[in-house]
Design an enzyme around this catalytic site. Structure first.
Site, PDB file in Angstrom:
ATOM      1  N   ARG A 120      51.041  21.097  56.758  1.00 12.45           N
ATOM      2  CA  ARG A 120      50.077  20.291  56.034  1.00 12.45           C
ATOM      3  C   ARG A 120      49.381  21.836  56.467  1.00 12.45           C
ATOM      4  NH1 ARG A 120      51.592  15.635  58.754  1.00 12.45           N
ATOM      5  NH2 ARG A 120      53.273  14.334  56.903  1.00 12.45           N
ATOM      6  N   LYS A 142      45.447  31.600  45.490  1.00 10.68           N
ATOM      7  CA  LYS A 142      46.682  30.988  44.419  1.00 10.68           C
ATOM      8  C   LYS A 142      48.440  31.394  45.335  1.00 10.68           C
ATOM      9  CE  LYS A 142      45.354  30.563  39.820  1.00 10.68           C
ATOM     10  NZ  LYS A 142      45.325  31.640  38.136  1.00 10.68           N
ATOM     11  N   GLU A 184      45.692  45.245  36.402  1.00  6.75           N
ATOM     12  CA  GLU A 184      45.326  43.840  36.670  1.00  6.75           C
ATOM     13  C   GLU A 184      43.849  44.356  36.737  1.00  6.75           C
ATOM     14  OE1 GLU A 184      46.429  40.999  36.054  1.00  6.75           O
ATOM     15  OE2 GLU A 184      48.150  40.887  37.796  1.00  6.75           O
ATOM     16  N   LYS A 226      36.942  39.284  40.710  1.00  8.16           N
ATOM     17  CA  LYS A 226      37.387  38.251  41.063  1.00  8.16           C
ATOM     18  C   LYS A 226      36.804  37.437  42.482  1.00  8.16           C
ATOM     19  CE  LYS A 226      41.678  36.000  41.670  1.00  8.16           C
ATOM     20  NZ  LYS A 226      43.438  36.507  41.874  1.00  8.16           N
ATOM     21  N   GLU A 236      40.273  26.854  38.506  1.00  9.10           N
ATOM     22  CA  GLU A 236      40.756  26.922  37.190  1.00  9.10           C
ATOM     23  C   GLU A 236      40.730  25.611  36.431  1.00  9.10           C
ATOM     24  OE1 GLU A 236      43.937  30.253  36.710  1.00  9.10           O
ATOM     25  OE2 GLU A 236      44.813  29.247  34.921  1.00  9.10           O
ATOM     26  N   ARG A 240      38.257  31.044  35.654  1.00 14.52           N
ATOM     27  CA  ARG A 240      39.597  31.638  35.526  1.00 14.52           C
ATOM     28  C   ARG A 240      40.717  31.915  35.199  1.00 14.52           C
ATOM     29  NH1 ARG A 240      41.728  31.351  42.476  1.00 14.52           N
ATOM     30  NH2 ARG A 240      43.044  32.872  42.113  1.00 14.52           N
ATOM     31  N   ASN A 244      43.756  35.185  33.307  1.00 15.87           N
ATOM     32  CA  ASN A 244      44.823  35.050  32.327  1.00 15.87           C
ATOM     33  C   ASN A 244      45.391  35.883  31.894  1.00 15.87           C
ATOM     34  OD1 ASN A 244      46.441  33.654  34.716  1.00 15.87           O
ATOM     35  ND2 ASN A 244      45.557  31.616  34.261  1.00 15.87           N
ATOM     36  N   HIS A 247      49.045  37.147  30.487  1.00 13.85           N
ATOM     37  CA  HIS A 247      49.109  36.643  31.182  1.00 13.85           C
ATOM     38  C   HIS A 247      50.287  35.698  30.931  1.00 13.85           C
ATOM     39  CE1 HIS A 247      47.450  39.062  34.241  1.00 13.85           C
ATOM     40  NE2 HIS A 247      47.754  37.508  35.441  1.00 13.85           N
ATOM     41  N   HIS A 251      53.950  36.772  31.309  1.00 15.27           N
ATOM     42  CA  HIS A 251      54.988  35.487  32.698  1.00 15.27           C
ATOM     43  C   HIS A 251      56.497  35.476  31.369  1.00 15.27           C
ATOM     44  CE1 HIS A 251      51.864  33.634  35.176  1.00 15.27           C
ATOM     45  NE2 HIS A 251      52.218  35.066  35.568  1.00 15.27           N
ATOM     46  N   HIS A 264      55.768  42.883  36.990  1.00 15.17           N
ATOM     47  CA  HIS A 264      54.614  41.976  36.506  1.00 15.17           C
ATOM     48  C   HIS A 264      53.100  42.841  36.344  1.00 15.17           C
ATOM     49  CE1 HIS A 264      51.592  38.076  36.660  1.00 15.17           C
ATOM     50  NE2 HIS A 264      50.346  39.558  37.151  1.00 15.17           N
TER      51      HIS A 264
HETATM   52  P1  NAD Z   1      55.975  43.428  45.303  1.00 13.58           P
HETATM   53  O1  NAD Z   1      54.594  42.552  45.853  1.00 13.58           O
HETATM   54  O2  NAD Z   1      56.968  43.209  44.613  1.00 13.58           O
HETATM   55  O3  NAD Z   1      55.912  44.888  45.567  1.00 13.58           O
HETATM   56  C1  NAD Z   1      56.003  46.083  45.165  1.00 13.58           C
HETATM   57  C2  NAD Z   1      57.203  47.112  45.385  1.00 13.58           C
HETATM   58  O4  NAD Z   1      56.016  47.247  46.403  1.00 13.58           O
HETATM   59  C3  NAD Z   1      57.818  45.948  46.501  1.00 13.58           C
HETATM   60  O5  NAD Z   1      58.974  46.489  46.451  1.00 13.58           O
HETATM   61  C4  NAD Z   1      57.408  46.298  47.505  1.00 13.58           C
HETATM   62  O6  NAD Z   1      58.436  45.962  48.534  1.00 13.58           O
HETATM   63  C5  NAD Z   1      56.780  47.945  47.653  1.00 13.58           C
HETATM   64  N1  NAD Z   1      55.369  47.948  48.653  1.00 13.58           N
HETATM   65  C6  NAD Z   1      54.561  46.852  48.865  1.00 13.58           C
HETATM   66  N2  NAD Z   1      53.621  47.986  49.670  1.00 13.58           N
HETATM   67  C7  NAD Z   1      54.206  49.226  49.216  1.00 13.58           C
HETATM   68  C8  NAD Z   1      53.415  50.291  50.118  1.00 13.58           C
HETATM   69  N3  NAD Z   1      52.212  50.112  50.667  1.00 13.58           N
HETATM   70  N4  NAD Z   1      54.518  50.936  49.955  1.00 13.58           N
HETATM   71  C9  NAD Z   1      55.531  51.002  49.616  1.00 13.58           C
HETATM   72  N5  NAD Z   1      56.071  50.396  48.771  1.00 13.58           N
HETATM   73  C10 NAD Z   1      55.120  49.275  48.799  1.00 13.58           C
HETATM   74  O7  NAD Z   1      54.681  43.168  43.590  1.00 13.58           O
HETATM   75  P2  NAD Z   1      52.929  43.173  43.508  1.00 13.58           P
HETATM   76  O8  NAD Z   1      53.533  43.861  41.950  1.00 13.58           O
HETATM   77  O9  NAD Z   1      52.048  43.542  45.037  1.00 13.58           O
HETATM   78  O10 NAD Z   1      52.951  41.682  42.931  1.00 13.58           O
HETATM   79  C11 NAD Z   1      53.786  40.859  42.171  1.00 13.58           C
HETATM   80  C12 NAD Z   1      53.770  39.774  41.958  1.00 13.58           C
HETATM   81  O11 NAD Z   1      52.106  39.089  42.248  1.00 13.58           O
HETATM   82  C13 NAD Z   1      54.071  38.944  41.326  1.00 13.58           C
HETATM   83  O12 NAD Z   1      54.731  37.926  41.785  1.00 13.58           O
HETATM   84  C14 NAD Z   1      52.427  38.142  40.400  1.00 13.58           C
HETATM   85  O13 NAD Z   1      53.038  37.403  40.421  1.00 13.58           O
HETATM   86  C15 NAD Z   1      51.703  37.783  41.439  1.00 13.58           C
HETATM   87  N6  NAD Z   1      50.650  37.638  41.871  1.00 13.58           N
HETATM   88  C16 NAD Z   1      49.820  36.649  41.957  1.00 13.58           C
HETATM   89  C17 NAD Z   1      48.265  36.836  41.948  1.00 13.58           C
HETATM   90  C18 NAD Z   1      47.539  35.529  42.249  1.00 13.58           C
HETATM   91  O14 NAD Z   1      46.147  34.878  41.709  1.00 13.58           O
HETATM   92  N7  NAD Z   1      48.867  35.344  43.563  1.00 13.58           N
HETATM   93  C19 NAD Z   1      47.732  37.516  40.777  1.00 13.58           C
HETATM   94  C20 NAD Z   1      48.533  38.522  40.364  1.00 13.58           C
HETATM   95  C21 NAD Z   1      49.691  38.588  40.326  1.00 13.58           C
HETATM   96  N1  GLY Z   2      45.890  36.051  38.220  1.00 12.47           N
HETATM   97  C1  GLY Z   2      44.819  34.822  38.206  1.00 12.47           C
HETATM   98  C2  GLY Z   2      44.190  33.910  38.635  1.00 12.47           C
HETATM   99  O1  GLY Z   2      44.070  34.256  40.334  1.00 12.47           O
HETATM  100  O2  GLY Z   2      43.932  33.161  39.052  1.00 12.47           O
END
Ligand code: NAD
Ligand code: GLY
Length: 369
Positions: A120, A142, A184, A226, A236, A240, A244, A247, A251, A264
């Protein structure tokens, strides 16, 4: 090193940004309730940084275990989440053990959700290694996973204790991933900071060449935005949702194309262009603003047209967006470049035209993974 704070009362936490932070146990130690941590990473990031970061922690007397997950958006699901729980239980992790996400947004979202659920709630730390994760996903709490019917539809708001963004890790990031992160970064300029957008126009080439000073400025400015938005509206209920931008369409592209086919950030860039197109058709922004956005996305290696999905696929996927209220889709639209707003009061005919012009029938700058 630069430090910002996400101000959330007794759940406030620092974001440290700079080079060499994977060697700084002193930044991590104050946030561990127990000298024990489990690092979650993947098969790409693990070989690059797991041993080095584990050694940093072990040399400081911390017991470190690791979970190495398969890499990719397609693995951001229940099955992979369960691998984290399997490891935590096998390793007898306790409620005060800290879970550390070492990787991009996929690892960060999965790990944060696991931390929110295990016993939890256990402490967790974000160590983002992609540009996208350093400017966006590691900050704000998030967390979650995808469902085949909808992106990020299952999750929790769960804040980390610390964000440690080592900018040196960006040196190994593939160029396509650097571009995805830029979507972003540009977003913050578009929704609330025209001066930052202009700075990005002036510095796009330096950023794409990975000039350290430029990258640190862009990461810091993005995290300032942010942190400010999250502090004002953590869950949100209002502003917030502006984060998006692009998005809702994005999405739909990710889910419609199959998770991982469009990155993404790529989907967000194309989605932002659809939001701009809809705003222009509704008489909200001038075509020159739309052209400036497209020019910056192109210069940073991002697509400006969406893939050829049918209108039905878009409408279906957008119908399960988290901003839907009373069955009505709500979009982030532009009042002008640098100012966005959320509205369910869009013109359905204009939306259809946007999807037809930019979403259907137009071949995208689509690069398969
Ligand atoms: P990802 O986590 O898939 O990373 C991209 C690629 O780069 C992967 O293959 C990873 O293994 C590789 N990688 C990571 N760091 C590396 C490094 N230093 N050197 C070499 N390769 C490396 O993608 P992302 O773009 O980082 O994240 C996208 C995800 O984040 C999506 O699922 C999206 O929904 C989510 N997201 C979440 C929020 C939030 O607020 N929580 C906000 C925006 C996006
Ligand atoms: N990436 C959108 C948020 O964190 O609200």
């Amino acid at each position: 090193m630069q430090t910002l704070t996400v101000s959330l009362g007794d759940r406030s936490y620092p974001i440290h940004i700079g080079p060499g932070l994977l060697d700084r146990a002193d930044l991590v130690l104050p946030h561990l309730p127990q000298k024990r941590a489990v690092i979650v990473t993947n098969t790409t990031v693990g070989p690059l940084y797991l041993e080095r970061f584990s050694k940093t922690l072990r040399d400081a007397g911390i017991q470190v275990d690791a979970v190495v997950l398969p890499d990719g958006e397609a693995y951001k699901n229940w099955e992979t989440l369960n691998l984290i729980f399997d490891a935590l239980l096998t390793q007898r992790a306790e409620r005060k053990t800290t879970l550390i996400a070492l990787g991009g947004g996929v690892i960060g979202d999965l790990t944060g959700f696991a931390a929110a659920c295990y016993q939890r709630g256990m402490p967790f730390i974000q160590v983002p290694t992609t540009l996208l994760a350093q400017v966006d996903s590691s900050v704000g709490g998030k967390t979650g996973i995808n469902h085949p019917l909808g992106k990020n539809m299952i999750g929790a708001f769960y804040q980390p204790q610390l964000v440690l963004a080592d900018t040196d890790t960006l040196s190994t990031l593939p160029q396509r991933e650097l571009s995805a992160g830029m979507a972003e970064v540009i977003k913050y300029g578009l929704i609330r900071d025209e001066a930052f957008f202009v700075w990005l126009e002036q510095n796009a080439d330096r950023l794409m060449a990975r000039d350290t000073e430029a990258l640190i400025h862009a990461i810091r400015r993005s995290c300032e935005h942010k942190a400010e938005v999250v502090a004002a509206d953590e869950r949100e209920t209002g502003q917030r949702a502006l984060l998006n931008l692009g998005h809702t369409f994005g999405h739909a592209i990710e889910a419609g194309m199959g998770y991982g086919v469009w990155l993404h950030g790529e989907a967000v860039a194309a989605g932002t262009m659809l939001a701009a197109d809809l705003s222009r058709r509704m008489g909200l922004i001038h075509p020159t603003d739309q052209e400036r956005m497209a020019a910056l996305f192109r210069r940073t290696g991002l697509p400006v047209a969406a893939p050829s999905l049918s209108e039905a696929v878009y409408m279906d996927a957008m119908g399960v967006d988290k901003k839907v209220e009373g069955g009505r889709i709500r979009f982030v639209l532009f009042r002008r470049l640098g100012e966005a707003f959320v509205s369910g009061d869009y013109d359905p005919a204009a939306l259809r035209e946007t999807l037809t012009a930019g979403g259907c029938g137009v071949e995208a700058a689509h690069r398969p993974a």
